[in-house]
Scaffold this motif. Structure first.
Motif, PDB file in Angstrom:
ATOM      1  N   ILE A  85      -2.593   8.410  -7.139  1.00 10.02           N
ATOM      2  CA  ILE A  85      -1.995   9.732  -7.308  1.00 10.02           C
ATOM      3  C   ILE A  85      -2.466  10.646  -6.182  1.00 10.02           C
ATOM      4  O   ILE A  85      -3.658  10.711  -5.871  1.00 10.02           O
ATOM      5  CB  ILE A  85      -2.360  10.327  -8.682  1.00 10.02           C
ATOM      6  CG1 ILE A  85      -1.812   9.426  -9.804  1.00 10.02           C
ATOM      7  CG2 ILE A  85      -1.823  11.745  -8.811  1.00 10.02           C
ATOM      8  CD1 ILE A  85      -2.247   9.854 -11.192  1.00 10.02           C
ATOM      9  N   VAL A  86      -1.507  11.346  -5.528  1.00  8.82           N
ATOM     10  CA  VAL A  86      -1.784  12.393  -4.544  1.00  8.82           C
ATOM     11  C   VAL A  86      -1.351  13.708  -5.187  1.00  8.82           C
ATOM     12  O   VAL A  86      -0.151  13.939  -5.370  1.00  8.82           O
ATOM     13  CB  VAL A  86      -1.017  12.153  -3.234  1.00  8.82           C
ATOM     14  CG1 VAL A  86      -1.301  13.284  -2.263  1.00  8.82           C
ATOM     15  CG2 VAL A  86      -1.382  10.807  -2.632  1.00  8.82           C
ATOM     16  N   PRO A  87      -2.333  14.574  -5.537  1.00  5.94           N
ATOM     17  CA  PRO A  87      -1.942  15.795  -6.259  1.00  5.94           C
ATOM     18  C   PRO A  87      -0.988  16.677  -5.459  1.00  5.94           C
ATOM     19  O   PRO A  87      -0.020  17.191  -6.017  1.00  5.94           O
ATOM     20  CB  PRO A  87      -3.280  16.500  -6.505  1.00  5.94           C
ATOM     21  CG  PRO A  87      -4.304  15.414  -6.416  1.00  5.94           C
ATOM     22  CD  PRO A  87      -3.795  14.452  -5.427  1.00  5.94           C
ATOM     23  N   LYS A  88      -1.230  16.873  -4.178  1.00  6.28           N
ATOM     24  CA  LYS A  88      -0.364  17.714  -3.344  1.00  6.28           C
ATOM     25  C   LYS A  88       0.000  16.932  -2.081  1.00  6.28           C
ATOM     26  O   LYS A  88      -0.845  16.677  -1.229  1.00  6.28           O
ATOM     27  CB  LYS A  88      -1.059  19.022  -2.964  1.00  6.28           C
ATOM     28  CG  LYS A  88      -1.277  19.961  -4.142  1.00  6.28           C
ATOM     29  CD  LYS A  88      -1.910  21.268  -3.672  1.00  6.28           C
ATOM     30  CE  LYS A  88      -2.110  22.239  -4.836  1.00  6.28           C
ATOM     31  NZ  LYS A  88      -2.696  23.534  -4.395  1.00  6.28           N
ATOM     32  N   ALA A  89       1.209  16.557  -1.995  1.00 11.49           N
ATOM     33  CA  ALA A  89       1.668  15.784  -0.831  1.00 11.49           C
ATOM     34  C   ALA A  89       1.809  16.691   0.390  1.00 11.49           C
ATOM     35  O   ALA A  89       2.199  17.848   0.280  1.00 11.49           O
ATOM     36  CB  ALA A  89       2.993  15.116  -1.152  1.00 11.49           C
ATOM     37  N   ARG A  90       1.492  16.116   1.542  1.00 10.80           N
ATOM     38  CA  ARG A  90       1.621  16.810   2.815  1.00 10.80           C
ATOM     39  C   ARG A  90       2.518  15.988   3.749  1.00 10.80           C
ATOM     40  O   ARG A  90       2.845  14.827   3.470  1.00 10.80           O
ATOM     41  CB  ARG A  90       0.250  17.016   3.459  1.00 10.80           C
ATOM     42  CG  ARG A  90      -0.665  17.919   2.650  1.00 10.80           C
ATOM     43  CD  ARG A  90      -0.143  19.333   2.625  1.00 10.80           C
ATOM     44  NE  ARG A  90      -0.962  20.210   1.786  1.00 10.80           N
ATOM     45  CZ  ARG A  90      -0.652  21.454   1.501  1.00 10.80           C
ATOM     46  NH1 ARG A  90       0.475  21.972   1.968  1.00 10.80           N
ATOM     47  NH2 ARG A  90      -1.428  22.186   0.730  1.00 10.80           N
ATOM     48  N   GLY A  91       2.852  16.604   4.837  1.00 12.03           N
ATOM     49  CA  GLY A  91       3.678  15.875   5.794  1.00 12.03           C
ATOM     50  C   GLY A  91       2.988  14.625   6.299  1.00 12.03           C
ATOM     51  O   GLY A  91       3.623  13.642   6.702  1.00 12.03           O
ATOM     52  N   SER A  92       1.661  14.635   6.314  1.00 14.15           N
ATOM     53  CA  SER A  92       0.916  13.470   6.783  1.00 14.15           C
ATOM     54  C   SER A  92       1.033  12.295   5.832  1.00 14.15           C
ATOM     55  O   SER A  92       0.641  11.180   6.187  1.00 14.15           O
ATOM     56  CB  SER A  92      -0.556  13.845   6.964  1.00 14.15           C
ATOM     57  OG  SER A  92      -1.098  14.333   5.753  1.00 14.15           O
ATOM     58  N   HIS A  93       1.566  12.534   4.605  1.00 10.38           N
ATOM     59  CA  HIS A  93       1.765  11.413   3.673  1.00 10.38           C
ATOM     60  C   HIS A  93       3.086  10.703   3.916  1.00 10.38           C
ATOM     61  O   HIS A  93       3.406   9.739   3.204  1.00 10.38           O
ATOM     62  CB  HIS A  93       1.697  11.915   2.219  1.00 10.38           C
ATOM     63  CG  HIS A  93       0.324  12.374   1.821  1.00 10.38           C
ATOM     64  ND1 HIS A  93       0.017  13.717   1.619  1.00 10.38           N
ATOM     65  CD2 HIS A  93      -0.826  11.689   1.608  1.00 10.38           C
ATOM     66  CE1 HIS A  93      -1.243  13.825   1.279  1.00 10.38           C
ATOM     67  NE2 HIS A  93      -1.800  12.606   1.273  1.00 10.38           N
ATOM     68  N   THR A  94       3.838  11.164   4.852  1.00  3.56           N
ATOM     69  CA  THR A  94       5.093  10.492   5.177  1.00  3.56           C
ATOM     70  C   THR A  94       4.787   9.152   5.836  1.00  3.56           C
ATOM     71  O   THR A  94       3.954   9.076   6.745  1.00  3.56           O
ATOM     72  CB  THR A  94       5.931  11.362   6.115  1.00  3.56           C
ATOM     73  OG1 THR A  94       6.254  12.584   5.436  1.00  3.56           O
ATOM     74  CG2 THR A  94       7.208  10.657   6.529  1.00  3.56           C
ATOM     75  N   GLY A  95       5.463   8.087   5.345  1.00  2.00           N
ATOM     76  CA  GLY A  95       5.238   6.765   5.932  1.00  2.00           C
ATOM     77  C   GLY A  95       5.705   5.674   5.000  1.00  2.00           C
ATOM     78  O   GLY A  95       6.376   5.914   3.985  1.00  2.00           O
ATOM     79  N   LYS A  96       5.349   4.418   5.348  1.00  2.00           N
ATOM     80  CA  LYS A  96       5.731   3.241   4.555  1.00  2.00           C
ATOM     81  C   LYS A  96       4.526   2.753   3.782  1.00  2.00           C
ATOM     82  O   LYS A  96       3.442   2.577   4.345  1.00  2.00           O
ATOM     83  CB  LYS A  96       6.267   2.139   5.474  1.00  2.00           C
ATOM     84  CG  LYS A  96       7.598   2.502   6.134  1.00  2.00           C
ATOM     85  CD  LYS A  96       8.118   1.346   6.971  1.00  2.00           C
ATOM     86  CE  LYS A  96       9.472   1.702   7.585  1.00  2.00           C
ATOM     87  NZ  LYS A  96      10.037   0.595   8.409  1.00  2.00           N
ATOM     88  N   TYR A  97       4.760   2.485   2.485  1.00  5.67           N
ATOM     89  CA  TYR A  97       3.689   2.077   1.582  1.00  5.67           C
ATOM     90  C   TYR A  97       3.996   0.709   1.008  1.00  5.67           C
ATOM     91  O   TYR A  97       5.160   0.303   0.873  1.00  5.67           O
ATOM     92  CB  TYR A  97       3.528   3.086   0.438  1.00  5.67           C
ATOM     93  CG  TYR A  97       2.991   4.433   0.866  1.00  5.67           C
ATOM     94  CD1 TYR A  97       1.648   4.767   0.679  1.00  5.67           C
ATOM     95  CD2 TYR A  97       3.832   5.388   1.442  1.00  5.67           C
ATOM     96  CE1 TYR A  97       1.168   6.015   1.068  1.00  5.67           C
ATOM     97  CE2 TYR A  97       3.357   6.625   1.834  1.00  5.67           C
ATOM     98  CZ  TYR A  97       2.020   6.937   1.634  1.00  5.67           C
ATOM     99  OH  TYR A  97       1.549   8.161   2.012  1.00  5.67           O
TER     100      TYR A  97
END
Length: 723
Positions: A85-97
């Motif tokens: 869980i990421v409580p507050k997503a940021r632009g840096s969380h953009t990507g492939k998982y």
């Protein structure tokens, strides 16, 4: 009644003995609430796995979450799913998982899921100081703590002149930039923004930060008197001043510059420059104040009206020659354009040149040309305290060349060795350059050179032939040479031919010299300039000088070694030198002492007498043998009978120990018989010869001895009389 029990036991045994086993069927990564989020949204990643297993088998699974192949979260569970869980997503969380599951050594990987977080928040900005001075630096810090991917921070400095921008690329959550406070900055404002390289988004700009600039000194003030535009001849003053801050912390310097050149300076707050102005003082003036960190300046342009023009100096001649010659009359004319003739004639004109100063009214200066008056001339004119000089005028007066002198360098005897360089110098005692020097041999010119300074001319001649000797002289001319050419003294040069091919000849030629006789040594030179010095040597262990002689007429020399003996044995050679001072060595010849002829005659006579004596002795002995042989022959013949007259036994009937020779009358007969026994091979032959002679009616008496001795005398025994 036992059958149900048996069935129950078999059933339990079957269940208890079943093997534990499992397999990972599927694995899935779920994104909640969606793969497209806004910045600040809650992000949940669920890794769900389906495992098929035997009944009641408990498995502990390890779940690992990856973003762009980087491990971001790991957890273990006995269940079939785990959440990240990421409580507050940021632009840096953009990507492939993706997620991986590891169960008892077995691994399975989910498919990749792309997540995009859009929208950026404004970064935070801070400055290192809110008040600063000109020349100092201000550090600006921009922070985007929730963004940990690659980003570019952009910083802005805003003042009354415009905007200055700097970029800082980093993966850190913050960036810093330094800005210098420049001259004239008063109020500065700073802001920043962030650009994410992954999403290619730019954040809103940060809030503004203001920095106040405190000046250490004011902009300098420049004052010009009487004005910025006036006529030359007046007193001109230029004053610079600056106001310093009450608490300035640095030393400062005030300078006054004209067209980029410093003409005055001061460490105080004021500076003044005074002079009588001319048109040369016209131009741009700058007052500049500076400290270690900063500087300020002000400029003004001064225009000066010319009182009179710069004088012009000219040369006037009556001669039509191209160049000025000595004793020619020349006139220097100084003119000032724009002056009335009356004013011009009343002016004092000053002429300066060749170390002399002359003042003439009317601007004309007459002089008789002489070489010492050559030089650069100017004229000066002074009006209302303004003095102006003309452009320099070069006046070159040519003196004719006189008395050139030719010198043979490093050779007092005027000689040179064939093959060496002949070096000559020529120098005139007087004459104005450029001077043309020519080297002559006889009536022919060998070479020529031009000398532009008051130095000598140098000539180098390669003496490659013997006829390079001769009379040398030089000729000198310049632009003022009279009708008769100037020639130097004559230098007689002799070319010395080095010695070549030295040969030593000895007599007798075979080198055998009778003791007491004479050995002649002849040293011959193939070529070389006379006189030649000859040295004769004998080498027997060390080299011994026999003779030192000089010949001025011949290419050879000779000497003798009288009463030659064994002490004069050795190797003989000679050397030759001449004016070339190069010693040349000859071949080597060996000489030996041998017996004199009379000694050889004495020895030969002595040997001859010895041989003659031996022959006489041999002949005598031979004759003696003949005589004694007559008595031996009859006895020898009798001994061949089986029984002798004395009833002697034959040799075959003799017993051991009995005498073989029987009864011999004397020792000579016994010796003859012994000899025959020792040489049985010859005995038979001799016996046959003896028998033949005995049988021959013509055989003379004593022929046995004669034939016996006619053989090899090497077999003779003592007392036989055979030679």
């Amino acid at each position: 009644m036992f059958l149900p029990i048996v069935v129950t036991v078999l059933g339990l045994w079957s269940v208890g003995g079943q093997a534990s086993d499992f397999t990972i069927n599927t694995i899935e990564l779920k994104v909640l609430p969606s793969t497209k989020l806004k910045i600040g949204d809650r992000l949940e990643l669920q890794c769900v796995v389906q495992v098929a297993k035997t009944t009641d088998l408990e498995l502990n699974s390890t779940f690992t979450f990856y973003m762009e192949d980087v491990n971001v979260y790991t957890n273990s569970s006995t269940g079939d799913k785990v959440s990240y869980i990421v409580p507050k997503a940021r632009g840096s969380h953009t990507g492939k998982y993706r997620c991986d599951v590891s169960v008892e050594g077995r691994r399975k990987r989910s498919d990749e899921v792309g997540i995009e977080v859009t929208g950026l928040s404004s970064p935070l900005i801070n400055v290192s100081k809110i008040q600063t001075s000109e020349g100092e630096d201000v550090t600006v810090r921009c922070e985007a703590e929730e963004e940990w991917t690659y980003k570019v921070f952009t910083f802005y400095k805003i003042n009354h002149k415009g905007e200055e921008k700097k970029d800082k690329r980093t993966v850190e959550s913050h960036g810093e930039a330094n800005f210098m406070v420049r001259e004239g900055d008063e109020i500065l404002q700073f802001k920043c923004e962030v650009y994410l390289l992954v999403t290619r988004e730019t954040s809103p700009q940060s809030s503004m930060r203001t920095v106040t600039v405190v000046a250490q000194f004011s902009k300098p003030r420049i004052e010009v008197l009487p004005s910025l535009n006036f006529t030359e001849g007046q007193n001109m003053s230029v004053r610079c001043s600056v106001q310093m801050a009450p608490k300035h912390s640095e030393d400062m310097k005030l300078t006054l510059q004209k067209e980029g050149n410093i003409i005055d300076s001061s460490t105080t707050s004021t500076l003044s420059y005074y002079r009588v102005a001319t048109v040369n003082d016209m131009g741009n003036y700058t007052c500049k104040v500076e400290s270690i960190r900063t500087s300020k300046s002000s400029s003004s342009t001064i225009t000066i009206i010319e009182l009179f023009s710069r004088p012009k100096l000219t040369l006037q001649r009556g001669s039509k020659n191209q160049f000025i010659q000595e004793e020619e009359t020349i006139v220097l004319q100084c003119l000032v354009e724009g002056l009335a003739p009356k004013d011009a004639n009343n002016l004092d004109y000053k002429f300066l040149g060749a170390g002399r100063i002359f003042t003439r009214k009317g601007g004309r200066f007459y002089m008789t040309a002489a070489e010492r008056y050559s030089g650069s001339y100017v004229c000066e004119v002074t009006i209302s305290n303004i003095t102006k000089q003309s452009e320099p005028l070069d006046v070159q007066i040519y003196a004719p060349v006189k008395n050139p002198v030719l010198t043979h360098i490093m050779r007092s005897n005027k000689t040179v060795v064939l093959g060496d360089e002949l070096e000559l110098t020529c120098k005139v005692q007087s004459g104005t350059p450029p001077i043309t020097y020519s080297l002559l041999r006889g009536n022919g010119t060998l070479t020529q050179t031009i000398i532009n300074e008051d130095t000598e001319a140098r000539f180098v001649v390669k003496s490659s032939k013997s006829h390079d000797l001769g009379q040398y002289r030089c000729q000198a001319t310049n632009r003022n040479t009279k009708s008769s050419d100037k020639y130097s003294n004559i230098v007689n040069v002799t070319v010395i031919i080095p010695i070549s091919n030295v040969h030593l000849k000895i007599i007798p030629e075979n080198g055998d010299v009778e003791e007491g006789a004479e050995l002649s040594l002849i040293c011959m030179v193939e070529d070389g300039t006379l006189p030649i010095n000859y040295l004769f040597y004998r080498k027997k262990g060390s080299e011994i000088l026999l003779k030192n002689m000089t010949d001025v007429k011949k290419l050879h020399a000779d000497t003798q070694v009288l009463k030659f003996n064994k002490q004069e044995d050795g190797i003989y050679f000679c050397t030759a030198t001449n004016g070339a001072r190069k010693e040349v060595r000859s071949n080597s010849e060996e000489a030996r002492a041998v017996l004199a002829s009379w000694k050889k005659g004495v020895i030969g006579t002595f040997v001859f007498l010895i041989i003659l004596a031996a022959i006489v002795i041999c002949a005598y002995l031979h004759m003696d043998k003949k005589k004694k042989g007559k008595d031996i022959t009859p006895k020898k013949n009798r001994s061949s009978k089986p029984v002798t007259a004395n009833n002697e036994k034959p040799a075959g009937e003799m017993k051991d120990g009995e005498g073989f020779y029987g009864n011999v009358k004397n020792e000579d007969e016994l010796q003859i018989l012994k000899t025959g026994e020792e040489n049985p091979g010859n005995n038979q032959q001799n016996h046959e010869e003896e028998q033949t002679e005995a049988d021959s009616p013509d055989a003379p008496p004593g022929s046995y001895v004669s034939r016996r001795c006619s053989g090899d005398c090497s077999h003779r025994e003592a007392g036989t009389g055979c030679l």
